[in-house]
Scaffold this motif. Structure first.
Motif, short mmCIF file in Angstrom:
data_model
loop_
_atom_site.label_atom_id
_atom_site.label_comp_id
_atom_site.label_asym_id
_atom_site.label_seq_id
_atom_site.Cartn_x
_atom_site.Cartn_y
_atom_site.Cartn_z
N THR A 115 13.18 -42.00 5.52
CA THR A 115 11.77 -42.27 5.18
C THR A 115 11.29 -43.54 5.86
O THR A 115 10.19 -43.59 6.44
N TYR A 118 11.02 -43.02 9.71
CA TYR A 118 9.84 -42.23 10.07
C TYR A 118 8.57 -43.06 9.88
O TYR A 118 7.64 -42.97 10.70
N ALA A 119 8.52 -43.87 8.82
CA ALA A 119 7.35 -44.73 8.60
C ALA A 119 7.18 -45.72 9.75
O ALA A 119 6.06 -45.95 10.22
N TYR A 121 8.15 -45.31 12.83
CA TYR A 121 7.71 -44.52 13.98
C TYR A 121 6.22 -44.22 13.89
O TYR A 121 5.48 -44.39 14.87
N LYS A 122 5.76 -43.83 12.72
CA LYS A 122 4.34 -43.50 12.54
C LYS A 122 3.45 -44.72 12.70
O LYS A 122 2.29 -44.61 13.11
N GLN A 123 3.98 -45.90 12.40
CA GLN A 123 3.20 -47.13 12.51
C GLN A 123 3.22 -47.71 13.92
O GLN A 123 2.60 -48.74 14.17
N GLY A 124 3.92 -47.04 14.83
CA GLY A 124 3.85 -47.44 16.24
C GLY A 124 5.08 -48.11 16.81
O GLY A 124 5.03 -48.62 17.93
N LEU A 146 15.18 -36.08 13.05
CA LEU A 146 14.20 -36.99 13.66
C LEU A 146 14.60 -37.28 15.12
O LEU A 146 14.86 -38.41 15.49
N LYS A 148 12.99 -37.53 17.87
CA LYS A 148 12.10 -38.30 18.73
C LYS A 148 12.27 -39.80 18.57
O LYS A 148 11.70 -40.58 19.34
#
Length: 207
Positions: A115, A118-119, A121-124, A146, A148
């Motif tokens: 989690t 992934y967070a 990654y989503k935040q850049g 995951l 990527k």
């Protein structure tokens, strides 16, 4: 070539923590002779901004210097001004990611669970420092769902097990005390040992 591309190519980030400032350049040169091309100076070391500035200036494009243990945006900005080209954190702090990316630096926050990774990654985040890197099998478990994510396991990696982490899907490696002994006397003999230890790590990932 971009900083991220060079990190993904050279893979090993040598971590310098707690070394007296006047010795860091000599350590960097010894590791460079052994094939290391990426160096992290932690911000909880003595006079880190001066060290980053000096080593960046003296090593030029031969070695990419980054700042580690960055916990807030202000520190990220100071490190960037001193010449850091990548920013590492032991934790996931969104403002550090945003600031680093805004300055054109590679952002490598710390995370552990799926989690958190992934967070980040989503935040850049460009890469995610997985700390502590308890085992290669854990990296394999994370990369399966995951794929990527560029994962940078840090802590406990040695020349003997680094290949296992590489085969598990790690994109790079943070190497601290297994490479640099902050308490060692900086003698010509120690510098030779450091060069050879650097070669061992490089050979291990190239084999």
């Amino acid at each position: 070539m971009s900083t991220l591309s060079q990190i993904l190519e050279h893979k090993i980030i040598a971590i310098v923590r707690g070394v007296q400032p006047e010795y860091v350049l000599r350590l960097a040169e010894a590791m460079y002779a052994g094939g290391i091309r990426l160096l992290e100076v932690t911000m909880n070391s003595a006079d880190p901004l001066t060290v980053i500035r000096e080593v960046s200036a003296r090593m030029g494009d031969k070695m990419i210097i980054g700042a580690g243990t960055v916990l807030d945006a202000a520190t990220a900005r100071e490190a960037a001004a001193a010449g850091a080209r990548f920013i590492l954190s032991p934790v996931l702090e969104p403002e550090v990611i945003t600031t680093a990316r805004g300055l054109g630096l590679v952002s490598i926050p710390g995370a552990y669970t799926a989690t958190e990774i992934y967070a980040a990654y989503k935040q850049g985040a460009d890469m995610i420092k997985v700390f502590p890197a308890t085992s290669a099998s854990y990296i394999k478990d994370i990369t399966a769902p995951l794929p990527k994510m560029h994962l940078l396991p840090t802590g406990g990696i040695t020349p003997e097990n680094i290949r296992d982490f590489q085969q598990a899907g790690a994109a790079g490696f943070g190497i601290g005390s297994a490479l640099v002994n902050a308490k060692a006397a900086i003698t010509p003999e120690y510098l030779q040992q450091l060069t050879e230890k650097s070669r061992q790590f490089i050979r291990a990932i190239q084999s």
